[in-house]
Write a protein that holds these residues in place. Structure first.
Motif, mmCIF file in Angstrom:
data_model
loop_
_atom_site.group_PDB
_atom_site.id
_atom_site.type_symbol
_atom_site.label_atom_id
_atom_site.label_comp_id
_atom_site.label_asym_id
_atom_site.label_seq_id
_atom_site.Cartn_x
_atom_site.Cartn_y
_atom_site.Cartn_z
ATOM 1 N N LYS B 3 -29.049 36.668 -29.716
ATOM 2 C CA LYS B 3 -29.689 37.956 -30.001
ATOM 3 C C LYS B 3 -28.747 38.818 -30.823
ATOM 4 C CE LYS B 3 -32.990 38.827 -26.328
ATOM 5 N NZ LYS B 3 -33.378 39.769 -25.272
ATOM 6 N N GLU B 4 -29.323 39.505 -31.790
ATOM 7 C CA GLU B 4 -28.510 40.409 -32.614
ATOM 8 C C GLU B 4 -29.276 41.701 -32.787
ATOM 9 O OE1 GLU B 4 -26.304 39.493 -36.361
ATOM 10 O OE2 GLU B 4 -27.052 37.482 -35.954
ATOM 11 N N ARG B 5 -28.544 42.744 -33.078
ATOM 12 C CA ARG B 5 -29.215 44.014 -33.327
ATOM 13 C C ARG B 5 -29.989 43.920 -34.642
ATOM 14 N NH1 ARG B 5 -27.904 48.438 -30.534
ATOM 15 N NH2 ARG B 5 -28.467 49.791 -32.270
ATOM 16 N N LEU B 6 -31.112 44.622 -34.659
ATOM 17 C CA LEU B 6 -31.963 44.594 -35.850
ATOM 18 C C LEU B 6 -31.188 45.043 -37.096
ATOM 19 C CD1 LEU B 6 -34.765 44.202 -37.036
ATOM 20 C CD2 LEU B 6 -35.315 46.533 -36.378
ATOM 21 N N SER B 7 -30.362 46.082 -36.912
ATOM 22 C CA SER B 7 -29.625 46.598 -38.073
ATOM 23 C C SER B 7 -28.662 45.551 -38.634
ATOM 24 C CB SER B 7 -28.876 47.873 -37.707
ATOM 25 O OG SER B 7 -28.056 47.635 -36.609
ATOM 26 N N HIS B 9 -29.196 42.278 -38.611
ATOM 27 C CA HIS B 9 -30.040 41.348 -39.389
ATOM 28 C C HIS B 9 -30.350 41.960 -40.745
ATOM 29 C CE1 HIS B 9 -30.753 38.357 -36.372
ATOM 30 N NE2 HIS B 9 -31.181 39.247 -35.506
ATOM 31 N N LEU B 10 -30.694 43.242 -40.732
ATOM 32 C CA LEU B 10 -31.040 43.914 -41.987
ATOM 33 C C LEU B 10 -29.861 43.910 -42.950
ATOM 34 C CD1 LEU B 10 -33.086 47.026 -40.846
ATOM 35 C CD2 LEU B 10 -33.833 45.295 -42.461
ATOM 36 N N ARG B 11 -28.693 44.213 -42.409
ATOM 37 C CA ARG B 11 -27.498 44.262 -43.254
ATOM 38 C C ARG B 11 -27.261 42.900 -43.895
ATOM 39 N NH1 ARG B 11 -23.646 45.923 -39.692
ATOM 40 N NH2 ARG B 11 -24.539 47.986 -39.791
ATOM 41 N N ARG B 12 -27.381 41.866 -43.080
ATOM 42 C CA ARG B 12 -27.141 40.515 -43.589
ATOM 43 C C ARG B 12 -28.170 40.155 -44.674
ATOM 44 N NH1 ARG B 12 -27.527 35.923 -40.413
ATOM 45 N NH2 ARG B 12 -28.008 37.186 -38.590
#
Lengths: 161, 212
Positions: B3-7, B9-12
């Protein structure tokens, strides 16, 4: 300057969600900034990209920046579980394509560029409260689409088994 | 799966989005055509008093004839720069055209005649016109798309010649901002680019450089 171009491209991409249009926007904004002798800074370039994006939408008669005069969801609780499982980045790409340009824009500005709500408000011209609400709603919508896609992926995997 | 924070994922995701290296190089090249103060990188920290003192010291020094010669050369350089100043806008337009041509984007309006194209590209604030300088019998129109030249709405028309080579022709209104633009032909990024003004329109033709 390369980093500035990369950032400009990402910002243009967040607005258009299209690689070719993002390149066009970046090029137009870059040329215009150079032509007017503008300072090559992030804020200046972003502002030029944004205004060109709005022009192109008006030209194409696309209504993409719907009114944001919705009431601020002051009573909404911030979702604590901001953590998600993502099967792949394509899921994120598909989900982002369902968002409005302004929603992708505020997410990029806040999560990648580290803009404060006040700074986003100055760039976009929307009140700070609206910006805060928009960031919250955009995250929620994005998570919602991701959940739907996640379920689709799981169902597809089960069907294969 | 973690699990990762949504932000995160967005950054990546957004960090993976990059302009092409070719576009980056071409945009960086454009910076060289503008004065350095526009890049905001000037660091003039010397006060005017110390500059005057320094000039006086140099003037009284033994190298006075050398400095006189240098001043004369500087004067010549400034005069030449003023004369060729109109080259800046020309260079910007040339670079913009070469960038548009090299993107090799497909046409938005695949038609074979100017009349059809004019009808379809109805957002232009001018009428598309064939140029007397382009021999229509040698080129087959493949269609057109919107683009911009110096921030103004323009049309990019794509042609194919008898040898199968692709040429792009640009048309936009010849506004006051383009009055300094010089007509002529230059080579840029493997292309022959010809600019001319005709009946109130600016025309730019980009052709592969191997062609005459």
């Amino acid at each position: 300057m390369r980093e500035l171009l990369r950032r400009g491209y990402r910002y243009a991409f967040s607005l258009t969600h299209d690689k070719t249009r993002a390149e066009d926007l970046l090029q137009d904004a870059w040329v215009s900034t150079l032509k007017t002798g503008g300072v090559l800074r992030r804020a200046y370039l972003f502002s030029a990209i944004r205004s060109r994006f709005l022009d192109s939408c008006r030209r194409a008669q696309l209504v993409v920046f719907e009114s944001l005069d919705e009431k601020v969801d002051a009573g909404q609780q911030h979702t604590p579980a901001d953590e998600i499982v993502l099967a792949n980045l394509q899921m994120l790409e598909r989900s982002l394509s369902t968002l409005r340009p302004i929603e992708r824009e505020v997410l990029l500005l806040s999560d990648l560029e580290g803009y404060t709500a006040q700074e986003i408000s100055e760039l976009t011209g929307h009140p700070r409260g609206t910006v805060l609400s928009l960031i919250h709603r955009s995250r929620r919508r994005l998570k919602h689409y991701l959940c739907i896609l996640g379920e689709e992926v799981q169902n597809a995997e089960r069907a294969v088994e | 799966m973690q699990k990762e924070r949504l932000s995160e994922h967005l950054r990546r995701y957004y960090e993976e989005q990059q302009p092409s290296e070719k576009q980056m190089e071409q945009l960086l090249e454009m910076v060289e055509t503008i004065p350095p103060e526009a890049t905001g990188n000037n660091n003039h920290s010397t006060g005017s008093a110390s500059i005057v003192e320094w000039l006086m010291r140099v003037w009284r020094g033994p190298a006075r004839p050398l400095w006189l010669a240098s001043l004369f050369a500087l004067g010549l350089f400034i005069s030449a720069s003023l004369i060729t100043n109109s080259g800046d806008i020309t260079q910007l337009v040339v670079q913009e055209i070469s960038l548009n041509h090299n993107k090799r984007l497909s046409v938005e309006f695949p038609v074979e005649t100017y009349a059809e194209l004019s009808q379809q590209m109805n957002k232009l604030d001018f009428m598309l016109r064939p140029s007397a300088r382009v021999d229509g019998s040698r080129y087959q129109l493949l269609g057109g798309r919107y683009c911009s030249i110096q921030g103004r709405l323009a049309a990019q028309l794509k042609f194919q010649d008898e040898a199968g080579e692709i040429h792009t022709l640009y048309q936009t209104l010849h506004t006051e901002a383009l009055t300094e633009l010089e007509e002529g032909r230059v080579q840029q990024n493997g292309l022959n680019i010809t600019l001319w003004n005709e009946a109130g329109l600016l025309y730019g033709l980009a052709s592969p450089v191997s062609l005459p």
